[in-house]
Motif scaffolding. Structure first.
Motif, PDB file in Angstrom:
ATOM      1  N   ARG A   1       1.144   6.568  -6.740  1.00 48.52           N
ATOM      2  CA  ARG A   1      -0.196   7.169  -7.094  1.00 48.52           C
ATOM      3  C   ARG A   1      -0.831   7.924  -5.882  1.00 48.52           C
ATOM      4  NH1 ARG A   1      -3.293   3.432 -11.006  1.00 48.52           N
ATOM      5  NH2 ARG A   1      -1.415   2.782 -12.522  1.00 48.52           N
ATOM      6  N   PRO A   2       0.041   9.144  -5.348  1.00 42.84           N
ATOM      7  CA  PRO A   2      -0.747   9.587  -4.219  1.00 42.84           C
ATOM      8  C   PRO A   2      -2.087  10.329  -4.517  1.00 42.84           C
ATOM      9  CG  PRO A   2       1.105  11.076  -5.263  1.00 42.84           C
ATOM     10  CD  PRO A   2       0.946   9.874  -6.079  1.00 42.84           C
ATOM     11  N   GLY A   3      -2.873  10.455  -3.370  1.00 42.34           N
ATOM     12  CA  GLY A   3      -4.424  10.673  -3.528  1.00 42.34           C
ATOM     13  C   GLY A   3      -5.375   9.740  -4.102  1.00 42.34           C
TER      14      GLY A   3
ATOM     15  N   ILE B   1       0.802  -1.362  -0.190  1.00 41.88           N
ATOM     16  CA  ILE B   1      -0.029   0.117  -0.131  1.00 41.88           C
ATOM     17  C   ILE B   1       0.783   1.401  -0.095  1.00 41.88           C
ATOM     18  CG2 ILE B   1      -1.353   1.305   1.438  1.00 41.88           C
ATOM     19  CD1 ILE B   1      -3.050  -1.172   1.933  1.00 41.88           C
ATOM     20  N   LEU B   2       1.744   1.293   0.757  1.00 43.32           N
ATOM     21  CA  LEU B   2       2.811   2.561   0.836  1.00 43.32           C
ATOM     22  C   LEU B   2       3.316   2.664  -0.613  1.00 43.32           C
ATOM     23  CD1 LEU B   2       4.537   1.992   4.188  1.00 43.32           C
ATOM     24  CD2 LEU B   2       2.829   3.638   3.845  1.00 43.32           C
TER      25      LEU B   2
ATOM     26  N   VAL C   1      -1.909   9.559   5.515  1.00 45.41           N
ATOM     27  CA  VAL C   1      -3.246  10.519   6.023  1.00 45.41           C
ATOM     28  C   VAL C   1      -4.424  10.139   4.922  1.00 45.41           C
ATOM     29  CG1 VAL C   1      -2.143  12.121   7.130  1.00 45.41           C
ATOM     30  CG2 VAL C   1      -2.478  12.517   4.591  1.00 45.41           C
ATOM     31  N   ARG C   2      -5.489  10.138   5.591  1.00 42.71           N
ATOM     32  CA  ARG C   2      -6.698   9.748   4.639  1.00 42.71           C
ATOM     33  C   ARG C   2      -7.588  10.992   4.913  1.00 42.71           C
ATOM     34  NH1 ARG C   2      -9.831   5.073   6.821  1.00 42.71           N
ATOM     35  NH2 ARG C   2      -9.617   6.199   8.927  1.00 42.71           N
ATOM     36  N   GLU C   3      -7.690  11.485   3.736  1.00 40.75           N
ATOM     37  CA  GLU C   3      -8.631  12.880   3.661  1.00 40.75           C
ATOM     38  C   GLU C   3      -9.904  12.444   2.893  1.00 40.75           C
ATOM     39  OE1 GLU C   3      -6.114  15.585   1.390  1.00 40.75           O
ATOM     40  OE2 GLU C   3      -4.699  15.519   3.061  1.00 40.75           O
ATOM     41  N   LEU C   4     -10.742  13.029   3.458  1.00 37.61           N
ATOM     42  CA  LEU C   4     -12.533  12.762   2.586  1.00 37.61           C
ATOM     43  C   LEU C   4     -12.395  13.637   1.554  1.00 37.61           C
ATOM     44  CD1 LEU C   4     -15.201  13.488   5.506  1.00 37.61           C
ATOM     45  CD2 LEU C   4     -14.736  11.378   4.103  1.00 37.61           C
ATOM     46  N   HIS C   5     -12.632  13.006   0.316  1.00 42.89           N
ATOM     47  CA  HIS C   5     -12.913  13.671  -0.839  1.00 42.89           C
ATOM     48  C   HIS C   5     -14.125  14.540  -0.972  1.00 42.89           C
ATOM     49  CE1 HIS C   5     -13.537  14.076  -5.145  1.00 42.89           C
ATOM     50  NE2 HIS C   5     -12.337  13.215  -5.528  1.00 42.89           N
ATOM     51  N   ILE C   6     -13.796  15.913  -1.352  1.00 46.36           N
ATOM     52  CA  ILE C   6     -14.859  16.759  -1.217  1.00 46.36           C
ATOM     53  C   ILE C   6     -15.904  16.084  -2.127  1.00 46.36           C
ATOM     54  CG2 ILE C   6     -15.566  19.192  -1.849  1.00 46.36           C
ATOM     55  CD1 ILE C   6     -12.714  19.898  -0.759  1.00 46.36           C
TER      56      ILE C   6
ATOM     57  N   LEU D   1       0.937   9.493   1.705  1.00 47.19           N
ATOM     58  CA  LEU D   1       2.086   9.159   2.448  1.00 47.19           C
ATOM     59  C   LEU D   1       2.176  10.620   3.083  1.00 47.19           C
ATOM     60  CD1 LEU D   1       4.640   7.523   0.169  1.00 47.19           C
ATOM     61  CD2 LEU D   1       3.265   6.385   1.858  1.00 47.19           C
ATOM     62  N   THR D   2       2.600  10.249   4.413  1.00 44.88           N
ATOM     63  CA  THR D   2       3.074  11.501   5.065  1.00 44.88           C
ATOM     64  C   THR D   2       4.795  11.589   5.199  1.00 44.88           C
ATOM     65  OG1 THR D   2       3.562  10.026   7.092  1.00 44.88           O
ATOM     66  CG2 THR D   2       1.444  10.927   7.025  1.00 44.88           C
ATOM     67  N   PRO D   3       5.253  12.580   5.460  1.00 40.92           N
ATOM     68  CA  PRO D   3       6.765  12.632   5.260  1.00 40.92           C
ATOM     69  C   PRO D   3       7.329  11.458   6.017  1.00 40.92           C
ATOM     70  CG  PRO D   3       5.904  14.671   5.671  1.00 40.92           C
ATOM     71  CD  PRO D   3       4.871  13.757   5.909  1.00 40.92           C
ATOM     72  N   GLU D   4       6.845  11.026   7.200  1.00 40.34           N
ATOM     73  CA  GLU D   4       7.387   9.846   7.841  1.00 40.34           C
ATOM     74  C   GLU D   4       7.148   8.690   6.992  1.00 40.34           C
ATOM     75  OE1 GLU D   4       9.388   7.225  10.294  1.00 40.34           O
ATOM     76  OE2 GLU D   4       9.467   9.791  10.336  1.00 40.34           O
TER      77      GLU D   4
END
Length: 188
Positions: free
Chosen positions: A64-66, A57-58, A97-102, A112-115
């Motif tokens: 393919r970010p996002g 997954i990483l 991070v998981r962000e809600l898609h508007i 991916l986060t920087p970490e």
């Protein structure tokens, strides 16, 4: 190198059909053993900070970010429930991070986060070492042949998987939406 026993070296139990003694010659059994060995080598060389599925997954999120969770599931050949659970774990570790898609409201886009990027970058040499270790007793042409045959096997049987690989424009794994029924007719 330890060899697995051949069916001829086992004494069949009285009354058992000889077909049951052929376990070590069955492809499914050998694929399962290969998976066990692969996972063991993964942990031996890369440690246990992430699982092989979390690594996949990483890797995909790096490429393919996002990507939304449903698409990600198809890209790594996991069911959507397992993908969501794995994403939650990676988020709890601070790797994504998981962000809600508007526009999609219920869809979550993963990044991916920087970490997470640092961890993935730190694994590159280990992944190469792991692959070399898996094939250490193979000649280069044997390795190439095995990889070619595994790609072919996965490609021609992709639609039969409970979680088919779904990519766009891939020669090795054609897009598919086919889902097979699991045991007792349940959909997976």
């Amino acid at each position: 190198m330890t060899n697995i026993p051949s069916p001829q070296t086992l004494d069949p139990a009285p009354g058992l059909n000889s077909v049951f003694m052929d376990l070590y010659e069955q492809p499914g059994y050998l694929f399962r053993r290969a998976q066990q060995i692969s996972v063991s080598i993964f942990y031996e060389i890369l440690g246990d900070e992430v699982t092989p599925i979390q690594y996949a997954i990483l890797r995909m999120l790096h490429e393919r970010p996002g990507t939304d969770q449903k698409t990600l599931a198809g890209l790594v050949a996991l069911d959507t429930s397992s993908t969501a659970t794995t994403a939650e774990r990676l988020e709890a570790k601070g790797l994504i991070v998981r962000e809600l898609h508007i526009a999609g409201r219920r869809q979550r886009l993963l990044f991916l986060t920087p970490e997470g990027q640092r961890l993935l970058s730190s694994m590159v040499d280990g992944v190469r070492k792991m692959q070399d270790e898996m094939f250490r007793n193979f000649r280069p042409e044997e390795r190439a042949t095995l990889m070619r045959l595994m790609h072919e096997f996965v490609s021609v049987n992709n639609a039969r998987s409970r979680a088919p690989l779904e990519t766009s424009g891939s020669v090795d794994a054609p897009p598919t939406k086919a889902r097979r029924k699991g045991p007792a007719g349940r959909r997976r």
